[in-house]
Design an enzyme around this catalytic site. Sequence first.
Site, PDB file in Angstrom:
ATOM      1  N   GLU B  61     -10.985  13.848   8.088  1.00  0.00           N
ATOM      2  CA  GLU B  61     -11.581  14.698   7.046  1.00  0.00           C
ATOM      3  C   GLU B  61     -10.741  15.950   6.810  1.00  0.00           C
ATOM      4  OE1 GLU B  61     -15.829  14.904   6.804  1.00  0.00           O
ATOM      5  OE2 GLU B  61     -15.789  17.068   6.495  1.00  0.00           O
ATOM      6  N   HIS B 125     -16.081  13.765  -1.321  1.00  0.00           N
ATOM      7  CA  HIS B 125     -17.433  14.304  -1.138  1.00  0.00           C
ATOM      8  C   HIS B 125     -17.978  14.727  -2.491  1.00  0.00           C
ATOM      9  CE1 HIS B 125     -17.291  15.304   3.405  1.00  0.00           C
ATOM     10  NE2 HIS B 125     -16.375  14.394   3.129  1.00  0.00           N
ATOM     11  N   GLY B 156     -25.767  19.178  -0.154  1.00  0.00           N
ATOM     12  CA  GLY B 156     -25.077  20.454  -0.293  1.00  0.00           C
ATOM     13  C   GLY B 156     -26.015  21.593   0.011  1.00  0.00           C
ATOM     14  N   THR B 479      26.750  10.155  -3.445  1.00  0.00           N
ATOM     15  CA  THR B 479      25.733   9.112  -3.315  1.00  0.00           C
ATOM     16  C   THR B 479      24.328   9.699  -3.311  1.00  0.00           C
ATOM     17  OG1 THR B 479      25.866   9.208  -0.908  1.00  0.00           O
ATOM     18  CG2 THR B 479      27.303   7.646  -2.011  1.00  0.00           C
TER      19      THR B 479
END
Lengths: 653, 653
Positions: B61, B125, B156, B479
């Site tokens: 998370e 969320h 919430g 390159t």
Amino acid sequence: FASTFSGSNLPNGLPKSRGVSNSGESSKESSRCSTPVLDTDRLQDKMKRRIESGDHWFSLEFFPPRTASGAVNLISRFDRMGSGGPLFIDVTWHPAGDPGSDKETSSMIIASTAVNYCGLESVLHLTCCNQTKEKITAHLNKAKRLGLKNIMALRGDPIGEDWVEEDGGFNYATDLVKHIRCEFDDYFDICVAGYPTGHPEAESYEDDLRHLKEKVDSGAHFIVTQLFFRAETFLKFVKDCRAVGITCPILPGIFPIQGYHSLRQLVKLSKLEVPEEITQVIEPIKDNDAAIRSYGIQQAVEMCKVLLASGEVPGLHFYTLNREVATMEVLRQLGLWAEDPRRPLPWAVSAHPKRKVEDVRPIFWASRPKSYIYRTQDWDDFPNGRWGNSSSPAFGELTDYYLFYLKSKSPKEALLQMWGEELMNEESVYEVFTNYITAQTNRNGHKVMCLPWNDDPLAPETNLLKDELEKVNRRGVLTINSQPNINGKPSSDPIVGWGPAGGYVFQKAYLEFFTSSENVTALLQVLKKYEPRVNYHIVNVQGRNTTNAHDMQPNAVTWGIFPGREIIQPTVVDPVSFMYWKDEAFALWIEQWAKLYEDESPSRMIIQYIHDNYFLVNLVDNDFPLDSCLWQVIEDMFALLDSPRETQEGSQS
Amino acid sequence: FASTFSGSNLPNGLPKSRGVSNSGESSKESSRCSTPVLDTDRLQDKMKRRIESGDHWFSLEFFPPRTASGAVNLISRFDRMGSGGPLFIDVTWHPAGDPGSDKETSSMIIASTAVNYCGLESVLHLTCCNQTKEKITAHLNKAKRLGLKNIMALRGDPIGEDWVEEDGGFNYATDLVKHIRCEFDDYFDICVAGYPTGHPEAESYEDDLRHLKEKVDSGAHFIVTQLFFRAETFLKFVKDCRAVGITCPILPGIFPIQGYHSLRQLVKLSKLEVPEEITQVIEPIKDNDAAIRSYGIQQAVEMCKVLLASGEVPGLHFYTLNREVATMEVLRQLGLWAEDPRRPLPWAVSAHPKRKVEDVRPIFWASRPKSYIYRTQDWDDFPNGRWGNSSSPAFGELTDYYLFYLKSKSPKEALLQMWGEELMNEESVYEVFTNYITAQTNRNGHKVMCLPWNDDPLAPETNLLKDELEKVNRRGVLTINSQPNINGKPSSDPIVGWGPAGGYVFQKAYLEFFTSSENVTALLQVLKKYEPRVNYHIVNVQGRNTTNAHDMQPNAVTWGIFPGREIIQPTVVDPVSFMYWKDEAFALWIEQWAKLYEDESPSRMIIQYIHDNYFLVNLVDNDFPLDSCLWQVIEDMFALLDSPRETQEGSQS
């Protein structure tokens, strides 16, 4: 900081002719969704490219057969002569013979078979004399539907003595050319006939040239001429054509003299005169066919050499009279016959416009490609690059199974001689398979040249596995399809090579066979040891599929890597198709073998028993860089079967 | 002839659990058009499979960053932590922070970046308290549009002290779950929160369990819990959940203690009590950050071991606090961190549902995958199996070029230190490239860690070519992309391997560089000797493409062969895409390098000169089984340049 050169003023040495595009944008469309190897050009474009490169070609003319067995023979001939690399073949049109019908002998069906099943670029003749516009349009629509893209537009011979021009009707080939252009825009490539000595009915040679110019101007793409006997006849004709402004390719019609009577007949029909120098040679030997053929070949080779050396002749058109030997010999002597043809893919590509993008097929039909084409003929589009992009994957039913070109080429008597007048037991069947593999004569002195699943002797590639195959067939592992593993052989390899030059081809080892349920029980025990190296599918006639294949995904078993291309993977083991194939594979036991015998006869019951009880098994060894383990799998299976019963049970628990 | 067994009574030893389908028909749909390797499962299905196989997982998370540079850092962290193999990550939602906006720091954009650019399965969320249905639906529609498939549905925290339930409004997470199901059917996978000690506002633990049951019954697929400090707390909670009939996965939220203050703050917010045995350890060492971190790791590892051993925990959810070290260490000690992650493809696959089938990309963006994803984000579908199946091949413009995640991670000062405060001439630029390749310090003592075309140090695979690269860069062959040839290494190879186990991977050697027009002139001379082995595309900023590539077809340069699969060819040199890439490649000279210097400054003019005059070249050696010839090509070019002028002219005529 001065610029050395600007973007439009590129350094010396840049190739000017090809490969230079001013921006990526312009070529975007063409590089999308195109197929990496296959040729999707039209016939006229192929000619253009060959003319530019100075690469001479040849084409072959055939007439439709009179009987069904004649059709089977002609189609085999297409396959054999197709391998020499003709740019196209053409099929003549005889109004009296119902040429537009669905009969297996019609011009329409023969030409369509050449395109769809033999993969040959084909030109269908069409005559317009005494035909209604509706009838002609119907023929053309049918030709288009069947995948034909090229028409030889002819007037044809009027029926009846006193033919008169019809107002608004089709009086000349020009009318037909105009009609095709008008009704089908530029869908068809059009060929017209040229007469090096003038059309017999034309008012004059000059008048005939004017007519030819008209035909070309109406929209024809190239000219094929009537036969002639002297190179200078043709070369003068080309010069005269160019003089009146005909610019398209003009292909000489070559007629290798193959016999006294066929020559007489053709000359009579075409109202030509055989030159003195030829009749002088032929008349004295007119009863010696071999001598005449030999002379015909020599005469054609010499004339063709002059023609090709002239620089005026990009390709030669042969009137084959549906025979092989003379034309092939002439082409061989001219160096035009492709002795070792490069295969664009491991299987023969169909010439149907819809199928030209097809570049992947299930392996199961490897020995029965015509059956595969037949059963997928209604697909809307064909797998291109990856199996499963096809939106209509259903296979056609087996109801039309007896369609003539799916039948064996051998008559019933020959099949019985090969496969046994009378079978004693299952082992008699094993013997048939073994004799097919070894190409040895059976106990009655006959070679087994085909099996219901393989109408031809063993392929050179399969021959590489001959010893192993013999061993397992002898014990009842009845193999019907196999390929060795290949770890990067050059694409030019004479046996396993295919695709463009400079590439590398690969294969996973594959083995497909029928075997008894006892064997399958042991095999499944053994296969546990080979997880995940070996993928298998095992099915019986009822259709239950036992497999360890993840998510039923296709397994690519043949692929190639080429310069400047995406990967090509032309052969897959597709679990879904396998279920359709097994219906066909099991049905062949009955339809092609059991039915040779009387109802209720022991022979028939033996085949019926195998059909009802054996399993169809396929095995893939995914570890292509190593030696194939599939033979070891079979050996392990036999070892388990040979071991005492307790051991077998012990290993099952 | 009795049947040994019937179709429904299969021999012993048949695998019963998987791979057995009753007919090919039923699995037809699933095996068509599917992609051979990539995972298109939903999150809930992935969990189901991992639970069935007993394969523990972890998830991570994160919260959205506050600043743009924080976002850049977080996205780098996603890449690093994504490599450890989380099943998913989730991004929290803070109503006060404008979480649904288009700001680069919003929850919505961070989660979308994780999915699209970092290829991470992500859960967004969403809180519903004090929100209108319209607003919530708008957020969900936006999430769907951005490719998000999973929502963590939360109530919430109410804003303001005295929150009261609203009739018909969103009062509980249950309301949100119902709303998502009602408006979006089963499009989203839904996660809900569980409280092992009960929600602080719940009337009772039992009452809270009842609420949780309601949330799940409304349509949630799994539960993630609030943090806790004792394994038994969680295990009791799971037992109680099962007792009330909650059957979905319940994932414990793990919080490795990382510092005294962050612990205090979190405990305060979540209204949790820290158990005695922890405070006793922590209080005495509260000023010793290292000691606390070390304890936190040890404590988390021990708790997780108990959880995993219980058999009740299929996966662990980590509250990372956007930090890496502690979580990674805990996962390493648990053996859950993927030390050597298997790559499904050579490049990171995007997790956007639309892109999950994508399995082929042009090689040009190999070091700039986020730019490629950004420029192709509007494509309707993605190449699957073969390049060019895409129906919308146009690349997005470079107008939004300055999008934050396409910018260099390094600040201007660092770039100047690496690339030179002041350039003297073109050779100064060669030196920067050479120092990047060798990873040595430049004359000012700074390592060149990135270039405008490569934001990271040399990849391990490129390192194989280091000596050769150094040599050519020193001489002005600058390159920017390369790969060695590979002729069939195992798919498990730690450096070049990718794809399922048991397969083999292949590559054609590739080299891409900027070089001067003088060099290009010589190179084109030299390349004639390497036809058709080497394919080339050479373009300057004006866009004229000089190539020897047939028909502008894509060239597959990376491919893999796997058990039971079709061939996978994830990287191609596509001539069309090259023209889009060159705009980007040339623009990077100016946008990332020249603009570091004052207008009209010599340094800026040197870069501008290179931009205006150099060519971008790519070379493919098609002969992958042989040693790469590309270094020899470059050597030959230098040899030609070094030879007397007459020789050069001689060889051009």
